[in-house]
Design a protein around this motif. Structure first.
Motif, PDB file in Angstrom:
ATOM      1  N   VAL A 197       0.824  -1.211   0.000  1.00 12.35           N
ATOM      2  CA  VAL A 197       0.000   0.000   0.000  1.00 12.35           C
ATOM      3  C   VAL A 197       0.856   1.258   0.000  1.00 12.35           C
ATOM      4  N   ARG A 198       1.972   1.220   0.700  1.00  8.36           N
ATOM      5  CA  ARG A 198       2.894   2.366   0.649  1.00  8.36           C
ATOM      6  C   ARG A 198       3.465   2.525  -0.755  1.00  8.36           C
ATOM      7  N   TYR A 199       3.782   1.418  -1.409  1.00 13.66           N
ATOM      8  CA  TYR A 199       4.313   1.457  -2.777  1.00 13.66           C
ATOM      9  C   TYR A 199       3.284   2.070  -3.733  1.00 13.66           C
ATOM     10  N   VAL A 200       2.030   1.671  -3.571  1.00 11.67           N
ATOM     11  CA  VAL A 200       0.967   2.164  -4.442  1.00 11.67           C
ATOM     12  C   VAL A 200       0.576   3.595  -4.074  1.00 11.67           C
ATOM     13  N   GLY A 201       0.697   3.948  -2.806  1.00 13.66           N
ATOM     14  CA  GLY A 201       0.413   5.307  -2.371  1.00 13.66           C
ATOM     15  C   GLY A 201      -1.036   5.580  -2.024  1.00 13.66           C
ATOM     16  N   LEU A 202      -1.720   4.599  -1.477  1.00  6.66           N
ATOM     17  CA  LEU A 202      -3.122   4.790  -1.083  1.00  6.66           C
ATOM     18  C   LEU A 202      -3.194   5.438   0.292  1.00  6.66           C
ATOM     19  N   ASP A 203      -4.274   6.223   0.499  1.00  3.60           N
ATOM     20  CA  ASP A 203      -4.368   6.904   1.788  1.00  3.60           C
ATOM     21  C   ASP A 203      -5.728   6.779   2.465  1.00  3.60           C
ATOM     22  N   THR A 204      -6.610   5.924   1.965  1.00  4.25           N
ATOM     23  CA  THR A 204      -7.859   5.670   2.679  1.00  4.25           C
ATOM     24  C   THR A 204      -7.842   4.224   3.183  1.00  4.25           C
ATOM     25  N   PRO A 205      -8.304   3.999   4.390  1.00  2.00           N
ATOM     26  CA  PRO A 205      -8.279   2.645   4.947  1.00  2.00           C
ATOM     27  C   PRO A 205      -9.005   1.618   4.071  1.00  2.00           C
ATOM     28  N   ARG A 206     -10.109   2.014   3.475  1.00  2.00           N
ATOM     29  CA  ARG A 206     -10.859   1.090   2.610  1.00  2.00           C
ATOM     30  C   ARG A 206     -10.023   0.674   1.413  1.00  2.00           C
ATOM     31  N   ASP A 207      -9.446   1.638   0.727  1.00  2.00           N
ATOM     32  CA  ASP A 207      -8.605   1.324  -0.436  1.00  2.00           C
ATOM     33  C   ASP A 207      -7.369   0.531  -0.021  1.00  2.00           C
ATOM     34  N   GLY A 208      -6.786   0.897   1.107  1.00  2.00           N
ATOM     35  CA  GLY A 208      -5.616   0.178   1.599  1.00  2.00           C
ATOM     36  C   GLY A 208      -5.935  -1.270   1.921  1.00  2.00           C
ATOM     37  N   ALA A 209      -7.078  -1.486   2.570  1.00  2.00           N
ATOM     38  CA  ALA A 209      -7.479  -2.852   2.918  1.00  2.00           C
ATOM     39  C   ALA A 209      -7.740  -3.677   1.661  1.00  2.00           C
ATOM     40  N   LEU A 210      -8.444  -3.091   0.703  1.00  2.00           N
ATOM     41  CA  LEU A 210      -8.713  -3.816  -0.544  1.00  2.00           C
ATOM     42  C   LEU A 210      -7.424  -4.146  -1.285  1.00  2.00           C
ATOM     43  N   CYS A 211      -6.530  -3.199  -1.341  1.00  2.00           N
ATOM     44  CA  CYS A 211      -5.243  -3.428  -2.001  1.00  2.00           C
ATOM     45  C   CYS A 211      -4.436  -4.474  -1.240  1.00  2.00           C
ATOM     46  N   GLY A 212      -4.460  -4.425   0.073  1.00  2.00           N
ATOM     47  CA  GLY A 212      -3.708  -5.377   0.884  1.00  2.00           C
ATOM     48  C   GLY A 212      -4.149  -6.813   0.685  1.00  2.00           C
ATOM     49  N   THR A 213      -5.433  -7.021   0.364  1.00  2.00           N
ATOM     50  CA  THR A 213      -5.908  -8.391   0.127  1.00  2.00           C
ATOM     51  C   THR A 213      -5.233  -9.014  -1.093  1.00  2.00           C
ATOM     52  N   VAL A 214      -4.760  -8.194  -2.007  1.00  2.00           N
ATOM     53  CA  VAL A 214      -4.165  -8.701  -3.246  1.00  2.00           C
ATOM     54  C   VAL A 214      -2.811  -9.369  -2.980  1.00  2.00           C
ATOM     55  N   VAL A 215      -2.220  -9.118  -1.814  1.00  2.00           N
ATOM     56  CA  VAL A 215      -0.992  -9.809  -1.420  1.00  2.00           C
ATOM     57  C   VAL A 215      -1.219 -11.320  -1.462  1.00  2.00           C
ATOM     58  N   SER A 216      -2.452 -11.732  -1.239  1.00  2.00           N
ATOM     59  CA  SER A 216      -2.775 -13.158  -1.220  1.00  2.00           C
ATOM     60  C   SER A 216      -2.467 -13.843  -2.546  1.00  2.00           C
ATOM     61  N   LEU A 217      -2.487 -13.107  -3.639  1.00  2.00           N
ATOM     62  CA  LEU A 217      -2.195 -13.718  -4.935  1.00  2.00           C
ATOM     63  C   LEU A 217      -0.792 -14.299  -4.976  1.00  2.00           C
ATOM     64  N   GLY A 218       0.171 -13.559  -4.493  1.00  2.00           N
ATOM     65  CA  GLY A 218       1.545 -14.046  -4.486  1.00  2.00           C
ATOM     66  C   GLY A 218       1.812 -15.023  -3.360  1.00  2.00           C
ATOM     67  N   TYR A 219       1.175 -14.827  -2.224  1.00  2.00           N
ATOM     68  CA  TYR A 219       1.406 -15.690  -1.064  1.00  2.00           C
ATOM     69  C   TYR A 219       0.815 -17.073  -1.305  1.00  2.00           C
ATOM     70  N   ALA A 220      -0.309 -17.124  -1.994  1.00  2.00           N
ATOM     71  CA  ALA A 220      -1.002 -18.394  -2.221  1.00  2.00           C
ATOM     72  C   ALA A 220      -0.173 -19.367  -3.049  1.00  2.00           C
ATOM     73  N   ILE A 221       0.561 -18.879  -4.012  1.00  2.00           N
ATOM     74  CA  ILE A 221       1.306 -19.775  -4.912  1.00  2.00           C
ATOM     75  C   ILE A 221       2.303 -20.638  -4.145  1.00  2.00           C
ATOM     76  N   PRO A 222       3.241 -20.049  -3.383  1.00  2.00           N
ATOM     77  CA  PRO A 222       4.153 -20.927  -2.630  1.00  2.00           C
ATOM     78  C   PRO A 222       3.455 -21.665  -1.489  1.00  2.00           C
ATOM     79  N   ALA A 223       2.409 -21.079  -0.910  1.00  2.00           N
ATOM     80  CA  ALA A 223       1.688 -21.769   0.167  1.00  2.00           C
ATOM     81  C   ALA A 223       1.010 -23.026  -0.370  1.00  2.00           C
ATOM     82  N   TRP A 224       0.392 -22.920  -1.537  1.00  4.45           N
ATOM     83  CA  TRP A 224      -0.266 -24.090  -2.129  1.00  4.45           C
ATOM     84  C   TRP A 224       0.755 -25.129  -2.577  1.00  4.45           C
ATOM     85  N   ALA A 225       1.828 -24.677  -3.215  1.00  8.45           N
ATOM     86  CA  ALA A 225       2.867 -25.613  -3.673  1.00  8.45           C
ATOM     87  C   ALA A 225       3.534 -26.290  -2.476  1.00  8.45           C
TER      88      ALA A 225
END
Length: 188
Positions: free
Chosen positions: A114-142
């Motif tokens: 979220v700091r990289y993207v530069g969001l400043d509202t909690p709602r947008d930050g939370a929604l953006c933060g959920t996208v971390v799951s895309l990268g985390y899921a791959i090694p977690a599933w493997a």
């Protein structure tokens, strides 16, 4: 600031952030626990090798600890059929502090993204933060399958469904979102 619907979802940075979070988390657990795991496996591996089998590698048991830290049990064949479940951390075979690592690394990943993207509202930050799951899921599933120990058609390792759902989806979505919201709340 109003919700900016023109801003694209940061797919690639989110995926990279998630993969890096999982890899660093495994590395920390490995550096912290590998020697202890090797010591605990010495006797068991000696018996297994004496009987002509192949010993259990420490890196796989470290993976079990990582999944246990996500509250994913390690399952093994039980006497009489079925499967028995064990959590090495809950059983006192590893430090309870390991439970802190997945939330901590995922909170940090959400903050970084979220700091990289530069969001400043909690709602947008939370929604953006959920996208971390895309990268985390791959090694977690493997990893659910990579850290299995197999012998004669049976296996021992993280519970498949819990590993896929808890470690691969629930943890990164929840803690990535919390980290993203926190980053947005504390932005300048």
């Amino acid at each position: 600031m109003a919700h900016d619907t023109s801003r694209a979802v940061p797919w690639l940075p989110a995926a990279v952030t998630g993969v890096v979070a999982f890899a660093l988390e495994y590395l920390v657990v490995y550096l912290w626990q590998a020697n202890r795991v090797r010591e605990n496996l010495q006797g068991l591996n000696a018996v297994i090798e004496l009987l002509g089998g192949q010993g259990i590698p420490a890196w796989k048991v470290v993976g079990w600890l990582l999944y246990n830290a996500h509250f994913v049990d390690v399952t093994r064949p039980a006497l009489g059929g079925g499967r028995a479940a064990t959590n090495l951390i809950a059983g006192g075979n590893a430090p309870q502090l390991l439970y802190v690592l997945p939330p901590l690394f995922l909170l940090v990943a959400g903050v970084v993204l979220v700091r990289y993207v530069g969001l400043d509202t909690p709602r947008d930050g939370a929604l953006c933060g959920t996208v971390v799951s895309l990268g985390y899921a791959i090694p977690a599933w493997a990893g659910v399958f990579a850290v299995r120990v197999t012998s004669d058609g049976t296996w021992m390792g993280p519970a498949v469904v819990l590993g896929l759902v808890l470690a691969g989806v629930v943890y990164p979505v929840v803690f990535g979102a919390l980290g993203g919201a926190l980053a947005a709340l504390t932005s300048d």
